[in-house]
Design an enzyme around this catalytic site. Structure first.
Site, PDB file in Angstrom:
ATOM      1  N   GLU A  91       1.592 -27.189  63.199  1.00 38.39           N
ATOM      2  CA  GLU A  91       1.424 -25.892  62.527  1.00 38.39           C
ATOM      3  C   GLU A  91       0.010 -25.674  62.005  1.00 38.39           C
ATOM      4  OE1 GLU A  91       5.785 -26.354  60.349  1.00 38.39           O
ATOM      5  OE2 GLU A  91       4.059 -25.692  59.200  1.00 38.39           O
ATOM      6  N   CYS A 104      -5.847 -23.414  57.478  1.00 40.58           N
ATOM      7  CA  CYS A 104      -5.323 -24.736  57.150  1.00 40.58           C
ATOM      8  C   CYS A 104      -4.823 -25.348  58.457  1.00 40.58           C
ATOM      9  CB  CYS A 104      -4.185 -24.600  56.140  1.00 40.58           C
ATOM     10  SG  CYS A 104      -3.390 -26.176  55.788  1.00 40.58           S
ATOM     11  N   CYS A 111       4.234 -36.772  59.673  1.00 39.27           N
ATOM     12  CA  CYS A 111       3.301 -37.539  58.827  1.00 39.27           C
ATOM     13  C   CYS A 111       3.961 -38.839  58.388  1.00 39.27           C
ATOM     14  CB  CYS A 111       2.925 -36.714  57.605  1.00 39.27           C
ATOM     15  SG  CYS A 111       1.722 -37.551  56.546  1.00 39.27           S
ATOM     16  N   CYS A 115       5.710 -38.245  51.721  1.00 32.54           N
ATOM     17  CA  CYS A 115       5.805 -37.731  50.340  1.00 32.54           C
ATOM     18  C   CYS A 115       7.172 -37.070  50.165  1.00 32.54           C
ATOM     19  CB  CYS A 115       4.685 -36.737  50.054  1.00 32.54           C
ATOM     20  SG  CYS A 115       3.057 -37.457  50.296  1.00 32.54           S
ATOM     21  N   CYS A 118       7.722 -33.195  50.422  1.00 31.96           N
ATOM     22  CA  CYS A 118       7.059 -32.482  51.516  1.00 31.96           C
ATOM     23  C   CYS A 118       7.951 -32.383  52.755  1.00 31.96           C
ATOM     24  CB  CYS A 118       5.769 -33.228  51.844  1.00 31.96           C
ATOM     25  SG  CYS A 118       4.948 -32.639  53.316  1.00 31.96           S
ATOM     26  N   CYS A 335       4.431 -26.841  54.009  1.00 32.17           N
ATOM     27  CA  CYS A 335       3.847 -27.436  55.207  1.00 32.17           C
ATOM     28  C   CYS A 335       4.914 -28.244  55.940  1.00 32.17           C
ATOM     29  CB  CYS A 335       2.682 -28.299  54.773  1.00 32.17           C
ATOM     30  SG  CYS A 335       2.448 -29.810  55.642  1.00 32.17           S
TER      31      CYS A 335
HETATM   32  S1  SF4 Z   1       2.079 -34.018  51.540  1.00 34.67           S
HETATM   33 FE1  SF4 Z   1       3.207 -34.103  53.493  1.00 34.67          FE
HETATM   34  S2  SF4 Z   1       1.612 -33.893  55.083  1.00 34.67           S
HETATM   35 FE2  SF4 Z   1       0.563 -34.399  53.154  1.00 34.67          FE
HETATM   36  S3  SF4 Z   1       0.378 -36.650  53.164  1.00 34.67           S
HETATM   37 FE3  SF4 Z   1       2.326 -36.190  52.096  1.00 34.67          FE
HETATM   38  S4  SF4 Z   1       3.918 -36.251  53.723  1.00 34.67           S
HETATM   39 FE4  SF4 Z   1       1.906 -36.099  54.738  1.00 34.67          FE
END
Ligand code: SF4
Length: 343
Positions: A91, A104, A111, A115, A118, A335
């Site tokens: 994206e 962005c 990823c 997190c 997220c 995101c």
């Molecule tokens: S916020 Fe989301 S995209 Fe960013 S490092 Fe953490 S898991 Fe990865």
């Protein structure tokens, strides 16, 4: 070679683009077609010899996506979902605010940082994006929005992925962005975001590029931080902060600290005071980001009152701070959320 196996020209350093023998000036013409006009086919490159266009067509591709989908938000931001040659998706977001064109971009599919707040983290790690796939997002958005890629003045590598874990490709894309025959951007307007990898931050400092470094801290104490970022146990907060001092001692610019405000998790006053202590001696700006809820998220955003109270502690201690609302809430705003909901 099929369209999907041909190497993309976007993977090359702009001054290493091909040129016919004895005609080096054609390289600049080709670069202008790619980075100034955002040409989506070699056939459109009307001032290049037809035989060379055919040769380019045979050996190379341009934007390396099989599909681009566009989702407009009520706040004027536009999200793009790209399908890559292997069928995976990533994206980008276009934010046309204050007369500036800001993009962005993603550095990965999914990823590995995981997190807990997220949507991208919930996808897990798919793969690194190539240099061409990172630059290609910028070109595809410019083409989709109808402006020249060289009109993009601000880029944040804050979409899907941990950019510093895809170091060579992310840095390669940055080099295309700042190259005079590429996108001619100022490195001061490119932000690289990281979850906090001390070794990579020190490596980046040695590149001596005046980029903006954004670090996702989210908590001043190890326990809370590991709750929010389960992979954070690999690096202590002490080491992360020490690497930020090294970054600044090596000539690096002010650091941006990203702090997502999670109700009852990291928004207590003692945590605001802890953050002040952590940042002592650093030239830093803190972004407090109200959490942007998405489908399966197990967090809620801190209330406005709590955020203002937290902010006041920082202001009183002389820490530069602002509250940032994330954009594109109505189009799968978090995101990774588009890719998550589209499978
Ligand atoms: S916020 Fe989301 S995209 Fe960013 S490092 Fe953490 S898991 Fe990865």
């Amino acid at each position: 070679m099929s369209e999907t196996t041909k190497p993309s020209l976007l993977g090359l350093e702009p001054d290493a683009l091909p040129a016919p023998e004895g005609q080096p000036y054609r390289r600049r013409q080709l670069a202008d077609w790619v980075y100034l006009h955002g040409a989506s086919s070699f056939a459109a490159m009307s001032n290049l010899p037809a035989s060379w266009r055919t040769e380019l067509e045979t050996g190379y591709s341009l934007i390396p996506f099989t599909r681009s989908e566009r989702f407009r938000s009520h706040d004027a931001s536009v999200r793009y979902l790209f399908t890559l040659a292997d069928g995976r998706q990533t994206e980008a977001v276009y934010m046309p605010y204050s007369g500036r064109k800001t993009l962005c971009l993603s550095s990965m599919v999914g990823c590995p940082a995981g997190c807990a707040f997220c949507a991208t983290g919930a996808l897990g790690f798919g793969r690194n994006l190539s240099r061409a796939e990172i630059v290609g997002q910028l070109l595809a958005v410019a083409v989709g929005e109808g402006f020249s890629p060289r009109e993009v003045r601000n880029v944040v590598l804050m979409g899907m992925g941990e950019a510093l874990l895809n170091y060579d490709n992310a840095l390669g894309a940055v080099r295309t962005m700042i190259h005079p025959q590429g996108l001619e951007m100022s490195p001061r307007r490119i932000t690289l975001s990281t979850v906090g990898l001390p070794g990579r931050i020190r490596k980046l400092a040695a590149e001596k590029l005046p980029l903006v470094l954004a670090v996702s801290l989210h908590a001043p104490d190890e326990e809370t931080r590991r709750h929010i970022i389960p992979t954070a146990h690999a690096h202590s907060l002490d080491d992360i902060i020490a690497s930020l001092h090294d970054w600044q001692n090596a000539g690096g610019r002010r650091v941006t600290i990203e702090y997502t405000m999670l109700d009852g998790v990291n928004d207590a006053l003692w945590q605001a005071e802890g953050l002040v202590e952590r940042l002592s001696g650093l030239v830093a700006h803190v972004n407090l980001i109200p959490f942007n809820p998405w489908g399966e998220a197990r967090f809620r955003s801190s209330s406005r009152v709590t955020i203002e109270r937290f902010e006041k502690v920082l202001v009183r201690a002389g820490v530069s701070v602002s509250v940032r609302f994330s954009r594109g809430r109505d189009t799968g705003g978090a995101c990774g959320q588009l890719a998550l909901t589209r499978g």
